[in-house]
Enzyme design. Structure first.
Site, PDB file in Angstrom:
ATOM      1  N   LYS A 280       0.840  -1.205   0.000  1.00 28.45           N
ATOM      2  CA  LYS A 280       0.000   0.000   0.000  1.00 28.45           C
ATOM      3  C   LYS A 280       0.872   1.250   0.000  1.00 28.45           C
ATOM      4  O   LYS A 280       2.005   1.217   0.472  1.00 28.45           O
ATOM      5  CB  LYS A 280      -0.854   0.017   1.282  1.00 28.45           C
ATOM      6  N   ARG A 354     -10.357 -11.367   2.100  1.00 26.04           N
ATOM      7  CA  ARG A 354     -11.229 -12.402   1.542  1.00 26.04           C
ATOM      8  C   ARG A 354     -10.551 -13.764   1.564  1.00 26.04           C
ATOM      9  O   ARG A 354     -11.208 -14.797   1.608  1.00 26.04           O
ATOM     10  CB  ARG A 354     -11.671 -11.999   0.125  1.00 26.04           C
TER      11      ARG A 354
HETATM   12  N1  BES Z   1      -8.099  -3.650   4.440  1.00 24.95           N
HETATM   13  C1  BES Z   1      -8.248  -3.270   3.091  1.00 24.95           C
HETATM   14  C2  BES Z   1      -9.550  -2.518   2.825  1.00 24.95           C
HETATM   15  C3  BES Z   1      -9.617  -1.117   3.366  1.00 24.95           C
HETATM   16  C4  BES Z   1      -9.008  -0.073   2.704  1.00 24.95           C
HETATM   17  C5  BES Z   1     -10.354  -0.848   4.493  1.00 24.95           C
HETATM   18  C6  BES Z   1      -9.118   1.209   3.198  1.00 24.95           C
HETATM   19  C7  BES Z   1     -10.468   0.430   4.965  1.00 24.95           C
HETATM   20  C8  BES Z   1      -9.847   1.470   4.316  1.00 24.95           C
HETATM   21  C9  BES Z   1      -8.249  -4.516   2.200  1.00 24.95           C
HETATM   22  O1  BES Z   1      -7.457  -5.557   2.613  1.00 24.95           O
HETATM   23  C10 BES Z   1      -7.690  -4.065   0.892  1.00 24.95           C
HETATM   24  O2  BES Z   1      -6.545  -3.739   0.848  1.00 24.95           O
HETATM   25  N2  BES Z   1      -8.512  -4.089  -0.143  1.00 24.95           N
HETATM   26  C11 BES Z   1      -8.109  -3.644  -1.417  1.00 24.95           C
HETATM   27  C12 BES Z   1      -8.648  -4.615  -2.431  1.00 24.95           C
HETATM   28  C13 BES Z   1      -8.109  -4.415  -3.806  1.00 24.95           C
HETATM   29  C14 BES Z   1      -6.652  -4.818  -3.864  1.00 24.95           C
HETATM   30  C15 BES Z   1      -8.927  -5.217  -4.768  1.00 24.95           C
HETATM   31  C16 BES Z   1      -8.698  -2.258  -1.652  1.00 24.95           C
HETATM   32  O3  BES Z   1      -9.840  -2.026  -1.252  1.00 24.95           O
HETATM   33  O4  BES Z   1      -7.986  -1.412  -2.168  1.00 24.95           O
HETATM   34 MG    MG Z   2      -5.483  -5.415   1.940  1.00 22.67          MG
END
Ligand code: BES
Ligand code: MG
Ligand code: ZN
Length: 499
Positions: A280, A354
């Site tokens: 990230k 997931r």
């Molecule tokens: N934990 C994150 C989702 C999230 C992001 C929650 C920001 C709260 C605030 C999750 O694991 C994630 O990283 N999801 C990705 C999925 C993508 C790679 C398809 C996302 O939402 O960017």
């Molecule tokens: Mg994630």
């Protein structure tokens, strides 16, 4: 904080302050407070003559009363339009009330419950909501300040809930007891979430769950890495392999003898989400310590239900891992096999929630449940869609979906349903195996739900994406910045009202 329920006729010494709610539709404020004696009525007539208080949302007026029989001062709190009174607005109204009380700095106060009740909002419900907010407003996560005075809790000592008739005291007490149980559970959830990820590792979550279970008489089983290997939880293990903090699967259980239903609650417990190799950006990454709020909400709810006498076999399942890059981390393109034998291509290691839920949901089937509800901070898209105003709801079962929606409405924790049409299935088909863990970029929240659906077979299931509501970036009177405890109220309501 000491809360009592008192009938109007039992008030012998006037209160220094009484809080009274009033809507903007109220034409006769004097009637609202007539139970507090003639002087109150007179004072209120003056207010109305001078148009000093409108009852609009957020408005308030402090009326000083001389020679009153039951209260010396009345703080009027505006509730807005009568037609819009519901559980959600009630929580906001009570928050407004608390904000005003903080500025007045009184230690003893009466709250006139009937003035906050309305269509569909009973005395019991009002007592519950006020209790929840009172407890939650005193929550503080201050343990890490070296100056211990910063950890001091504030506010009220003596609070009386005033009702019209002695017979209503029972209702007030019942609402108070339930509200206190729910709020206490939310504080547990908040504590778990607010702890930094260097402290709240998967091991530590398990320790906290075990300690809670022991105290509350629940059973708690913690499956460690070696167990997870035996259980063939390849999806969960794949996420965990990049971190030195070992994964686990916590199973909390309450099984009353008279149980008629079985319900599994599953919560995502990523104690920190760096994204893994699909790392990230650094901005806001510190907030990913909250990526275990689904698990925290399940653990908090399990504490609450240990105190509620429900004829339901309830199982709380929380897969806990840390998602880190590292020499052993999972790579984009890796293919893993979940415990239900489905094969998954990991296109993006940041779609890890997931993956761990896949194995946890497959495990939940073992209990042959009447319902599976999962909670997860699953997608950033959900935050874009709903902001912090509601959870995203996805389901394979319309009946269960509406049950959960109703529990959301009744508890004040709103949900909004997203479609789960078969047409979305194609978006997560893999070129090399059964499914892939992300879509090509479209329908981010829905395809995450669709992915999870592969692991619940035909069991009635609801997925709640709590990414937008799990923590607060700015405070309100009963939620400081940080973990909110979202989900606990909804789950408790759902289980309490289950038919
Ligand atoms: N934990 C994150 C989702 C999230 C992001 C929650 C920001 C709260 C605030 C999750 O694991 C994630 O990283 N999801 C990705 C999925 C993508 C790679 C398809 C996302 O939402 O960017
Ligand atoms: Mg994630
Ligand atoms: Zn995550």
């Amino acid at each position: 904080m000491n809360i009592r329920s008192v009938a109007l006729s039992e008030i012998d010494i006037p209160y220094p302050l009484t809080v009274v709610g009033s809507t903007s539709d109220e034409k006769n404020l004097a009637r609202v407070v007539e139970g507090f004696g003639d002087a109150s009525k007179e004072a209120v007539k003056r207010i109305q003559k001078e148009n000093a208080f409108s009852g609009s949302k957020g408005s308030s007026y402090l009326a000083l009363i001389e020679g009153a029989k039951r209260t010396n001062n009345i703080l009027f709190v505006g509730l807005g339009s009568k037609a819009k009174l519901d559980a959600h607005s009630l929580a906001a109204n009570v928050a407004g009330l608390l904000a005003k009380l903080k500025t007045i700095k009184t230690r003893r106060v009466a709250i006139y419950l009937p003035s906050f009740a309305g269509k569909g909002l009973s005395i019991e419900r009002v007592a519950q909501s006020i209790t929840e907010s009172l407890v939650l407003s005193q929550y503080k996560f201050g343990k890490y300040y070296s100056d211990k005075s910063k950890n001091k809790k504030l506010l009220l000592e003596e609070i009386d809930y005033v009702v019209d008739k002695a017979g209503e005291k029972k209702l007030s007490e019942k609402g108070k007891e339930y509200g206190a149980i729910v709020a206490d559970a939310m504080c547990v959830t908040r504590d778990l979430g607010n702890e930094p990820a260097n402290v709240m590792t998967p091991d530590q979550v398990a320790k906290e769950a075990q300690a809670m279970a022991k105290k509350e008489g629940l059973t708690c089983k913690v499956f460690k890495e070696a167990d997870l290997k035996k259980m063939k939880m390849g999806a969960l293990l794949g996420v965990a392999q990049g971190s030195i903090n070992k994964p686990n699967l916590i199973v909390l259980e309450k099984k009353p003898k008279n149980a008629k239903k079985t319900i599994c609650l599953v919560g995502k417990g990523v104690t920190f989400d760096t994204g893994g190799i699909s790392i990230k950006p650094s901005k806001d990454m510190e907030k990913m310590k909250f990526d275990m709020m689904g698990a925290a909400a399940v653990i908090g709810t399990m504490k609450a239900i240990s105190k509620m006498n429900l004829p339901i076999h309830i199982i709380g399942i929380t897969p806990c891992v840390e998602n880190m890059p590292g020499h052993n981390a999972q790579r984009p393109g890796d293919i893993v096999t979940a415990s239900n034998n489905k094969t998954i291509e990991v296109i993006n290691t940041d779609a890890e929630g997931r993956l761990i839920l896949a194995d946890a949901l497959a495990y939940a089937q073992k209990f042959k449940p009447d319902a599976i509800i999962d909670l997860a901070t699953l997608t950033g898209m959900c935050v874009y869609t709903f902001g912090d105003k509601c959870m995203g709801l996805m389901t394979n079962n319309a009946k269960l979906g509406s049950k959960v929606t109703k529990a959301g409405t009744d508890s004040g924790e709103r949900t909004w349903e997203l479609p789960m049409w078969d047409d979305y299935d194609d978006l997560i088909k893999s070129k090399y195996c059964d499914i892939q863990n992300v879509s090509s970029g479209l329908a981010g929240t829905i395809t995450a739900g669709k992915f999870l659906q592969h692991f619940v077979a035909d069991y009635p299931w609801v997925h709640l994406d709590i990414a937008g509501v799990a923590w607060a970036d700015s405070p309100n009177p009963y939620t400081p910045v940080g973990a909110t405890g979202a989900g606990v109220r909804l789950l408790c309501q759902l289980l309490k009202d289950w038919k």
